[in-house]
Design a protein around this motif. Structure first.
Motif, PDB file in Angstrom:
ATOM      1  N   LYS A   1     -25.880 -51.468 -24.634  1.00  0.00           N
ATOM      2  CA  LYS A   1     -26.425 -51.921 -25.909  1.00  0.00           C
ATOM      3  C   LYS A   1     -25.677 -51.215 -27.045  1.00  0.00           C
ATOM      4  O   LYS A   1     -25.237 -50.072 -26.899  1.00  0.00           O
ATOM      5  CB  LYS A   1     -27.919 -51.602 -26.022  1.00  0.00           C
TER       6      LYS A   1
ATOM      7  N   ASP B   1     -39.142 -41.496 -35.603  1.00  0.00           N
ATOM      8  CA  ASP B   1     -39.960 -42.015 -34.499  1.00  0.00           C
ATOM      9  C   ASP B   1     -40.352 -43.473 -34.731  1.00  0.00           C
ATOM     10  O   ASP B   1     -40.377 -44.270 -33.789  1.00  0.00           O
ATOM     11  CB  ASP B   1     -41.209 -41.156 -34.294  1.00  0.00           C
TER      12      ASP B   1
ATOM     13  N   LEU C   1     -37.251 -45.545 -33.991  1.00  0.00           N
ATOM     14  CA  LEU C   1     -37.019 -45.664 -32.555  1.00  0.00           C
ATOM     15  C   LEU C   1     -37.997 -46.654 -31.932  1.00  0.00           C
ATOM     16  O   LEU C   1     -37.617 -47.473 -31.087  1.00  0.00           O
ATOM     17  CB  LEU C   1     -37.113 -44.303 -31.864  1.00  0.00           C
ATOM     18  N   ALA C   2     -39.243 -46.630 -32.371  1.00  0.00           N
ATOM     19  CA  ALA C   2     -40.236 -47.586 -31.855  1.00  0.00           C
ATOM     20  C   ALA C   2     -39.835 -49.021 -32.190  1.00  0.00           C
ATOM     21  O   ALA C   2     -39.966 -49.920 -31.351  1.00  0.00           O
ATOM     22  CB  ALA C   2     -41.615 -47.265 -32.416  1.00  0.00           C
TER      23      ALA C   2
ATOM     24  N   HIS D   1     -37.045 -50.011 -29.897  1.00  0.00           N
ATOM     25  CA  HIS D   1     -37.528 -50.286 -28.537  1.00  0.00           C
ATOM     26  C   HIS D   1     -38.009 -51.727 -28.384  1.00  0.00           C
ATOM     27  O   HIS D   1     -38.011 -52.252 -27.263  1.00  0.00           O
ATOM     28  CB  HIS D   1     -38.639 -49.311 -28.156  1.00  0.00           C
ATOM     29  N   ASP D   2     -38.405 -52.363 -29.481  1.00  0.00           N
ATOM     30  CA  ASP D   2     -38.867 -53.757 -29.438  1.00  0.00           C
ATOM     31  C   ASP D   2     -37.741 -54.767 -29.663  1.00  0.00           C
ATOM     32  O   ASP D   2     -37.978 -55.978 -29.651  1.00  0.00           O
ATOM     33  CB  ASP D   2     -39.952 -53.989 -30.494  1.00  0.00           C
TER      34      ASP D   2
ATOM     35  N   THR E   1     -34.436 -57.143 -29.110  1.00  0.00           N
ATOM     36  CA  THR E   1     -34.076 -58.009 -27.993  1.00  0.00           C
ATOM     37  C   THR E   1     -32.584 -58.328 -27.931  1.00  0.00           C
ATOM     38  O   THR E   1     -32.101 -58.814 -26.920  1.00  0.00           O
ATOM     39  CB  THR E   1     -34.857 -59.336 -28.062  1.00  0.00           C
TER      40      THR E   1
ATOM     41  N   ASN F   1     -31.959 -52.243 -21.498  1.00  0.00           N
ATOM     42  CA  ASN F   1     -33.082 -52.610 -22.354  1.00  0.00           C
ATOM     43  C   ASN F   1     -33.258 -51.539 -23.412  1.00  0.00           C
ATOM     44  O   ASN F   1     -33.183 -50.339 -23.111  1.00  0.00           O
ATOM     45  CB  ASN F   1     -34.351 -52.733 -21.490  1.00  0.00           C
ATOM     46  N   TRP F   2     -33.518 -51.955 -24.652  1.00  0.00           N
ATOM     47  CA  TRP F   2     -33.674 -51.008 -25.754  1.00  0.00           C
ATOM     48  C   TRP F   2     -34.803 -50.005 -25.509  1.00  0.00           C
ATOM     49  O   TRP F   2     -34.760 -48.891 -26.022  1.00  0.00           O
ATOM     50  CB  TRP F   2     -33.908 -51.745 -27.072  1.00  0.00           C
ATOM     51  N   SER F   3     -35.787 -50.378 -24.747  1.00  0.00           N
ATOM     52  CA  SER F   3     -36.906 -49.457 -24.500  1.00  0.00           C
ATOM     53  C   SER F   3     -36.463 -48.217 -23.727  1.00  0.00           C
ATOM     54  O   SER F   3     -37.176 -47.211 -23.696  1.00  0.00           O
ATOM     55  CB  SER F   3     -38.039 -50.170 -23.761  1.00  0.00           C
ATOM     56  N   ALA F   4     -35.279 -48.247 -23.123  1.00  0.00           N
ATOM     57  CA  ALA F   4     -34.759 -47.101 -22.378  1.00  0.00           C
ATOM     58  C   ALA F   4     -33.988 -46.121 -23.267  1.00  0.00           C
ATOM     59  O   ALA F   4     -33.587 -45.054 -22.801  1.00  0.00           O
ATOM     60  CB  ALA F   4     -33.861 -47.591 -21.241  1.00  0.00           C
TER      61      ALA F   4
ATOM     62  N   THR G   1     -33.320 -43.165 -25.613  1.00  0.00           N
ATOM     63  CA  THR G   1     -34.003 -41.911 -25.931  1.00  0.00           C
ATOM     64  C   THR G   1     -33.125 -41.117 -26.888  1.00  0.00           C
ATOM     65  O   THR G   1     -31.937 -41.398 -27.059  1.00  0.00           O
ATOM     66  CB  THR G   1     -34.247 -41.080 -24.659  1.00  0.00           C
TER      67      THR G   1
END
Length: 163
Positions: free
Chosen positions: A2, A84, A87-88, A91-92, A94, A141-144, A146
């Protein structure tokens, strides 16, 4: 893999008498910088397929000046967001290449936290108007994503393009 393009809005106009900080527009230099950054993104092949943009006037005008063809989500929570919150929002996401357009100080802090090592440019730490980081993440996936997991692929400030 990504790719994140993390951009601070370009130079805004403090003299317009805007009724609120949220409504403050770009000045002439900011408009020119946005166009230059859009040209730079295209020339380097950093083309987002999704944009996450603060709802402030200056971020919307920066985005318009970039002249990109991408899906856009305007997010109230990106207006003066802390790292934060940013980052949230990421994480959403696409898209495979995401442009996030926001404000200091949060965007500078977020940039510093996302990458393992900063670029060799002292301006990265102050993240002046229009500063743009391109970071790559070895995830599907963006949710990964950190803190500290990104590698710097590119960094620019508009003065490098317009002076």
């Amino acid at each position: 893999m990504k790719t994140l393009i993390l951009m601070r809005h370009t130079k805004s106009d403090w003299s317009t008498g805007a009724t609120s900080d949220h409504a403050r527009p770009l000045n002439k230099r900011g408009t020119a910088s946005a166009a230059a950054l859009g040209d730079w993104l295209r020339a380097r092949g950093w083309l987002p397929d999704e944009v996450l943009c603060s709802t402030a006037t200056r971020t919307r005008e920066t985005l318009a000046g970039l002249r990109l063809d991408a899906s856009v989500r305007y997010l109230d929570e990106l207006y003066h967001a802390d790292p934060d919150t940013m980052l949230a929002a990421l994480h959403d996401a696409t898209g495979d290449t995401v442009l996030m357009l926001g404000h200091n100080p949060g965007i500078a802090e977020c940039a510093g936290l996302l990458v393992r090592a900063p670029p060799a440019d002292d301006r990265f730490h102050s993240y002046p108007t229009g500063a743009t980081l391109v970071a790559r993440f070895p995830v599907d996936n963006w949710s990964a994503v950190t803190w500290g997991s990104g590698e710097v692929a590119d960094f620019i400030v508009p003065r490098d393009l317009t002076d």
